[in-house]
Each structure stands twice: as C-alpha cells, then as structure tokens.
Design a protein around this motif. Structure first.
Motif: not given
Length: 243
Positions: A187-194
């Motif tokens: 889902s969209p979020q401000l923090e990037p995924y790793t």
C-alpha cells in the motif's frame, strides 16, 4: 414409440446457422475488444509493458476481473460506519496520507536503489537511473561467492498488487539463467519499502568466468512495467580492487 418414428423426429432437428453479423456491429465489437469507442473512433492506450520475454508470455497470469479499480480514499469511505471493518482497512493500508493519494486509481512504484550484498565485502550500490545507451560493465562479482540483492522502492497513489522482480541472463548469446522473485502487495506510504532476496551463489569454474548480459524488470499483476534495465556484468576469479 417405434424406432422409425424416433428416427424421423431426430432427423427433423436442424441446426440453424447464425445470421451474418452486420459490418457496423463487427466494427463496434472490434473496437470494444481493443478498449476503444467505435462511435468516436477513439482507442484507449494500453498500460506500459516491459519488453516481452518468451517466459513472460508462457507464465502470464490469468486475469481475474475484480471489477473497477477504486481509489484508496473511496475504499476508506466505504462502510465507514462499520467500526470493525474500518479498523481492518486502516490496519491493511497502514499510515496512508489521503491528501497525497487523492482520487488516483493507478499505483506508482519508483525503484529508488539497487545493491548487491556479499558477506565480508562492502555493499555494491548500483547507480540509478541507468543511461539508456550506457556501455561497459555495470558490476563485477567473484566466482563462487554468496550474495543477496537489496531493493528499495516507494509506492504511491494506490495499492500495487503482485509486485515482482525478474532477471534473465545470457552468456555468449545463450540464455543461462532466469530468476523470478515475488515481492508482494504494498500500500502507499511515505517511507520507502526495503526487500532483500534469499541468498544465492555465483557460478564458478573456467566456463563460468567471463562477461554476461542481463535484463532486469519490475512489474505487477497487471503487467505494468515500473523499471527495465539492460546491462552487462562480469564474473572473475577475484573481487575487483576497492581502492
């Protein structure tokens, strides 16, 4: 009933051929199949796709019609009076900023960084974006070395379903390896995924050493392409000097 009567009745059944389809109807149906409007003569452009490999065509997932795509804002507005359902949606979507997603239906994924991790070695950070006509070796690995890939990416606008990574490798024009990794749904979020892939090992031996060409792609269940990279890399007897 005698067999003669039964035969007469069965012979009286006639398959009536369908009437020929009018040319105007054919045109409308053809336009509809291609996502266009026959009356206006307009065609809806298809979503961007990656370069099609043979494996992509063979492994193309069956498309399941789940109905029209709905924006996240509309998803949260639905059943807002149901407290348990509202909390479940909020838990599923996480900390989504509704002001940033708005009414956008299509998700957007940006691959922010790619790196190669190998025990006892400095991480190899691969520069992005890659120049379209860049020449030369992108990176060099030591034969027989364990390694993992690390991706950092951001998701905005809407939920991206079935994000996956594929990598096809050739040596002297022959395909020698193909890897596919399902990253998941985000889902969209401000923090990037790793995301870090499981550990793998580079091939070793006289025939394994040399130069390779490869194509890496990131795409989703709708086969929308977010990044495609064509590059070359080397496998050598030793790691390159870091000095």
């Amino acid at each position: 009933m005698s067999s003669a009567v039964e035969a007469a009745i069965s012979c009286s059944k006639v398959d009536v051929p369908a009437a020929p389809e009018p040319e105007e109807a054919k045109a409308k149906n053809a336009a509809a199949e291609h996502g266009g409007d026959a009356a206006n003569g307009e065609a809806t452009p298809p979503p961007p796709h990656c370069h099609e490999d043979e494996e992509d065509e063979e492994e193309a997932p069956k498309v399941i019609d789940l109905g029209p795509r709905v924006s996240i804002k509309d998803q949260l507005e639905k059943d807002k009076d149901d407290e348990s359902l509202r909390r479940w949606k909020e838990q599923l979507l996480g900390s989504v900023d509704l002001n940033s997603v708005g009414e956008t239906l299509e998700p957007d994924v940006k691959i922010m960084s790619l790196s190669i991790l190998s025990p006892g070695r400095p991480d190899i950070f691969l520069p992005l974006p890659v120049e379209p006509n860049a020449k030369g070796v992108w990176f060099t690995l030591k034969e027989g070395s364990p390694y993992r890939l690390k991706f950092t990416f951001s998701v905005s606008n809407n939920i991206v379903s079935g994000l996956r990574y594929t990598n096809t490798v050739w040596k002297t024009g022959l395909k020698v390896d193909r890897a596919k990794e399902m990253l998941g749904t985000f889902s969209p979020q401000l923090e990037p995924y790793t995301y870090v892939t499981p550990e793998d090992t580079t091939p070793s031996g006289m025939f394994a050493r040399g130069s390779y060409s490869a194509r890496t792609k990131f795409l989703d269940d709708d086969r929308k392409c977010y990044l495609e990279i064509n590059y070359t890399f080397d496998i050598r007897r030793e790691w390159p000097s870091t000095s």
